[in-house]
Design a protein around this motif. Sequence first.
Motif, PDB file in Angstrom:
ATOM      1  N   LYS A  59       0.830  -1.214   0.000  1.00 21.62           N
ATOM      2  CA  LYS A  59       0.000   0.000   0.000  1.00 21.62           C
ATOM      3  C   LYS A  59       0.859   1.256   0.000  1.00 21.62           C
ATOM      4  O   LYS A  59       0.512   2.254  -0.640  1.00 21.62           O
ATOM      5  CB  LYS A  59      -0.944  -0.015   1.200  1.00 21.62           C
ATOM      6  N   GLU A  60       1.986   1.204   0.701  1.00 20.39           N
ATOM      7  CA  GLU A  60       2.894   2.361   0.716  1.00 20.39           C
ATOM      8  C   GLU A  60       3.496   2.583  -0.672  1.00 20.39           C
ATOM      9  O   GLU A  60       3.598   3.728  -1.133  1.00 20.39           O
ATOM     10  CB  GLU A  60       4.000   2.139   1.754  1.00 20.39           C
ATOM     11  N   ILE A  61       3.861   1.513  -1.340  1.00 20.22           N
ATOM     12  CA  ILE A  61       4.412   1.639  -2.695  1.00 20.22           C
ATOM     13  C   ILE A  61       3.356   2.202  -3.641  1.00 20.22           C
ATOM     14  O   ILE A  61       3.636   3.096  -4.444  1.00 20.22           O
ATOM     15  CB  ILE A  61       4.965   0.282  -3.190  1.00 20.22           C
ATOM     16  N   VAL A  62       2.128   1.709  -3.552  1.00 26.55           N
ATOM     17  CA  VAL A  62       1.044   2.220  -4.398  1.00 26.55           C
ATOM     18  C   VAL A  62       0.852   3.712  -4.159  1.00 26.55           C
ATOM     19  O   VAL A  62       0.658   4.486  -5.100  1.00 26.55           O
ATOM     20  CB  VAL A  62      -0.269   1.445  -4.151  1.00 26.55           C
ATOM     21  N   LYS A  63       0.933   4.118  -2.912  1.00 25.67           N
ATOM     22  CA  LYS A  63       0.744   5.525  -2.555  1.00 25.67           C
ATOM     23  C   LYS A  63       1.870   6.408  -3.112  1.00 25.67           C
ATOM     24  O   LYS A  63       1.617   7.530  -3.569  1.00 25.67           O
ATOM     25  CB  LYS A  63       0.676   5.664  -1.030  1.00 25.67           C
ATOM     26  N   LEU A  64       3.094   5.915  -3.103  1.00 27.96           N
ATOM     27  CA  LEU A  64       4.250   6.739  -3.448  1.00 27.96           C
ATOM     28  C   LEU A  64       4.663   6.682  -4.920  1.00 27.96           C
ATOM     29  O   LEU A  64       5.179   7.671  -5.451  1.00 27.96           O
ATOM     30  CB  LEU A  64       5.442   6.336  -2.578  1.00 27.96           C
ATOM     31  N   ALA A  65       4.485   5.542  -5.568  1.00 30.83           N
ATOM     32  CA  ALA A  65       4.952   5.387  -6.952  1.00 30.83           C
ATOM     33  C   ALA A  65       4.093   6.218  -7.900  1.00 30.83           C
ATOM     34  O   ALA A  65       2.876   6.280  -7.770  1.00 30.83           O
ATOM     35  CB  ALA A  65       4.915   3.915  -7.350  1.00 30.83           C
ATOM     36  N   GLN A  66       4.764   6.838  -8.844  1.00 32.77           N
ATOM     37  CA  GLN A  66       4.090   7.697  -9.821  1.00 32.77           C
ATOM     38  C   GLN A  66       4.390   7.204 -11.226  1.00 32.77           C
ATOM     39  O   GLN A  66       5.377   6.499 -11.462  1.00 32.77           O
ATOM     40  CB  GLN A  66       4.583   9.127  -9.675  1.00 32.77           C
ATOM     41  N   ALA A  67       3.557   7.606 -12.160  1.00 27.94           N
ATOM     42  CA  ALA A  67       3.772   7.244 -13.566  1.00 27.94           C
ATOM     43  C   ALA A  67       5.198   7.590 -13.956  1.00 27.94           C
ATOM     44  O   ALA A  67       5.700   8.656 -13.608  1.00 27.94           O
ATOM     45  CB  ALA A  67       2.769   7.972 -14.456  1.00 27.94           C
ATOM     46  N   GLY A  68       5.854   6.669 -14.641  1.00 24.77           N
ATOM     47  CA  GLY A  68       7.243   6.862 -15.044  1.00 24.77           C
ATOM     48  C   GLY A  68       8.237   6.234 -14.094  1.00 24.77           C
ATOM     49  O   GLY A  68       9.405   6.069 -14.436  1.00 24.77           O
ATOM     50  N   ASP A  69       7.797   5.881 -12.880  1.00 28.65           N
ATOM     51  CA  ASP A  69       8.664   5.203 -11.920  1.00 28.65           C
ATOM     52  C   ASP A  69       8.749   3.718 -12.267  1.00 28.65           C
ATOM     53  O   ASP A  69       8.017   3.216 -13.119  1.00 28.65           O
ATOM     54  CB  ASP A  69       8.116   5.338 -10.492  1.00 28.65           C
ATOM     55  N   LEU A  70       9.623   3.035 -11.561  1.00 30.01           N
ATOM     56  CA  LEU A  70       9.788   1.584 -11.701  1.00 30.01           C
ATOM     57  C   LEU A  70       9.621   0.953 -10.333  1.00 30.01           C
ATOM     58  O   LEU A  70      10.211   1.417  -9.361  1.00 30.01           O
ATOM     59  CB  LEU A  70      11.184   1.261 -12.255  1.00 30.01           C
ATOM     60  N   VAL A  71       8.816  -0.103 -10.265  1.00 28.74           N
ATOM     61  CA  VAL A  71       8.652  -0.878  -9.043  1.00 28.74           C
ATOM     62  C   VAL A  71       9.273  -2.247  -9.269  1.00 28.74           C
ATOM     63  O   VAL A  71       9.044  -2.879 -10.304  1.00 28.74           O
ATOM     64  CB  VAL A  71       7.163  -1.017  -8.645  1.00 28.74           C
ATOM     65  N   ILE A  72      10.061  -2.696  -8.299  1.00 27.88           N
ATOM     66  CA  ILE A  72      10.644  -4.036  -8.323  1.00 27.88           C
ATOM     67  C   ILE A  72       9.847  -4.887  -7.351  1.00 27.88           C
ATOM     68  O   ILE A  72       9.844  -4.620  -6.146  1.00 27.88           O
ATOM     69  CB  ILE A  72      12.135  -4.016  -7.891  1.00 27.88           C
ATOM     70  N   THR A  73       9.150  -5.898  -7.871  1.00 28.09           N
ATOM     71  CA  THR A  73       8.352  -6.782  -7.023  1.00 28.09           C
ATOM     72  C   THR A  73       8.030  -8.079  -7.749  1.00 28.09           C
ATOM     73  O   THR A  73       7.942  -8.107  -8.971  1.00 28.09           O
ATOM     74  CB  THR A  73       7.037  -6.107  -6.577  1.00 28.09           C
ATOM     75  N   ALA A  74       7.835  -9.122  -6.961  1.00 31.91           N
ATOM     76  CA  ALA A  74       7.329 -10.389  -7.478  1.00 31.91           C
ATOM     77  C   ALA A  74       5.855 -10.540  -7.118  1.00 31.91           C
ATOM     78  O   ALA A  74       5.227 -11.534  -7.464  1.00 31.91           O
ATOM     79  CB  ALA A  74       8.137 -11.553  -6.907  1.00 31.91           C
ATOM     80  N   ASP A  75       5.297  -9.560  -6.435  1.00 30.99           N
ATOM     81  CA  ASP A  75       3.911  -9.582  -5.977  1.00 30.99           C
ATOM     82  C   ASP A  75       3.008  -9.152  -7.136  1.00 30.99           C
ATOM     83  O   ASP A  75       2.940  -7.966  -7.480  1.00 30.99           O
ATOM     84  CB  ASP A  75       3.782  -8.634  -4.782  1.00 30.99           C
ATOM     85  N   ILE A  76       2.297 -10.101  -7.719  1.00 31.10           N
ATOM     86  CA  ILE A  76       1.511  -9.815  -8.917  1.00 31.10           C
ATOM     87  C   ILE A  76       0.325  -8.887  -8.641  1.00 31.10           C
ATOM     88  O   ILE A  76       0.079  -7.975  -9.433  1.00 31.10           O
ATOM     89  CB  ILE A  76       1.110 -11.125  -9.619  1.00 31.10           C
ATOM     90  N   PRO A  77      -0.416  -9.045  -7.528  1.00 24.36           N
ATOM     91  CA  PRO A  77      -1.475  -8.065  -7.273  1.00 24.36           C
ATOM     92  C   PRO A  77      -0.936  -6.631  -7.115  1.00 24.36           C
ATOM     93  O   PRO A  77      -1.545  -5.679  -7.615  1.00 24.36           O
ATOM     94  CB  PRO A  77      -2.127  -8.563  -5.983  1.00 24.36           C
ATOM     95  N   LEU A  78       0.206  -6.473  -6.455  1.00 30.73           N
ATOM     96  CA  LEU A  78       0.826  -5.153  -6.359  1.00 30.73           C
ATOM     97  C   LEU A  78       1.198  -4.659  -7.754  1.00 30.73           C
ATOM     98  O   LEU A  78       0.932  -3.504  -8.109  1.00 30.73           O
ATOM     99  CB  LEU A  78       2.067  -5.189  -5.458  1.00 30.73           C
ATOM    100  N   ALA A  79       1.802  -5.520  -8.547  1.00 28.28           N
ATOM    101  CA  ALA A  79       2.182  -5.148  -9.910  1.00 28.28           C
ATOM    102  C   ALA A  79       0.965  -4.680 -10.701  1.00 28.28           C
ATOM    103  O   ALA A  79       1.019  -3.660 -11.388  1.00 28.28           O
ATOM    104  CB  ALA A  79       2.865  -6.322 -10.607  1.00 28.28           C
ATOM    105  N   ALA A  80      -0.136  -5.410 -10.598  1.00 27.76           N
ATOM    106  CA  ALA A  80      -1.347  -5.042 -11.334  1.00 27.76           C
ATOM    107  C   ALA A  80      -1.840  -3.655 -10.923  1.00 27.76           C
ATOM    108  O   ALA A  80      -2.254  -2.856 -11.770  1.00 27.76           O
ATOM    109  CB  ALA A  80      -2.437  -6.088 -11.104  1.00 27.76           C
ATOM    110  N   GLU A  81      -1.777  -3.375  -9.647  1.00 31.08           N
ATOM    111  CA  GLU A  81      -2.275  -2.083  -9.161  1.00 31.08           C
ATOM    112  C   GLU A  81      -1.414  -0.924  -9.654  1.00 31.08           C
ATOM    113  O   GLU A  81      -1.936   0.096 -10.097  1.00 31.08           O
ATOM    114  CB  GLU A  81      -2.343  -2.091  -7.637  1.00 31.08           C
TER     115      GLU A  81
END
Length: 151
Positions: A59-81
């Motif tokens: 939830k913190e990553i979803v709150k902070l990440a903005q278009a153009g950023d990159l998220v590193i995760t293996a969590d598919i629901p997080l990735a989808a969001e």
Amino acid sequence: MHIWVDADACPGVIKDMLFRVADRTQISVTLVANRYLRTPPSRFIKSIVVPAGFDVADKEIVKLAQAGDLVITADIPLAAEVVANGVAVLNPRGEMYTVDNIQQHLTMRNFMEELRGSGVETGGPAAFSQADGRAFARQLDRFVAQRKPTP
């Protein structure tokens, strides 16, 4: 551009690569976890500790990440969001999750979860390998090269 890392389950070798990329490219990397994680001294690397709990780091990553950023995760629901919010996602095995493929990954993940819930032994993912690390490094370098402004 900012790189956000779902760091609780991220392999150490991947974090080390990200630390080197942060210093080399001067792109900020932030680890998000529910426990303290040691990071090397760098003005481009930091960590955020969130309270323990289900999906708190996500939830913190979803709150902070903005278009153009990159998220590193293996969590598919997080990735989808975050993909739905215009954020790029790279898993630690070197696969990019995109608007074109995330639904397929989410469907397969949910199917496997249903199988496990009904008692079917599905096994887990293969152990993280050197080939996975190389695939991650290639994708990360490609992503950074495409987005880093040239002087």
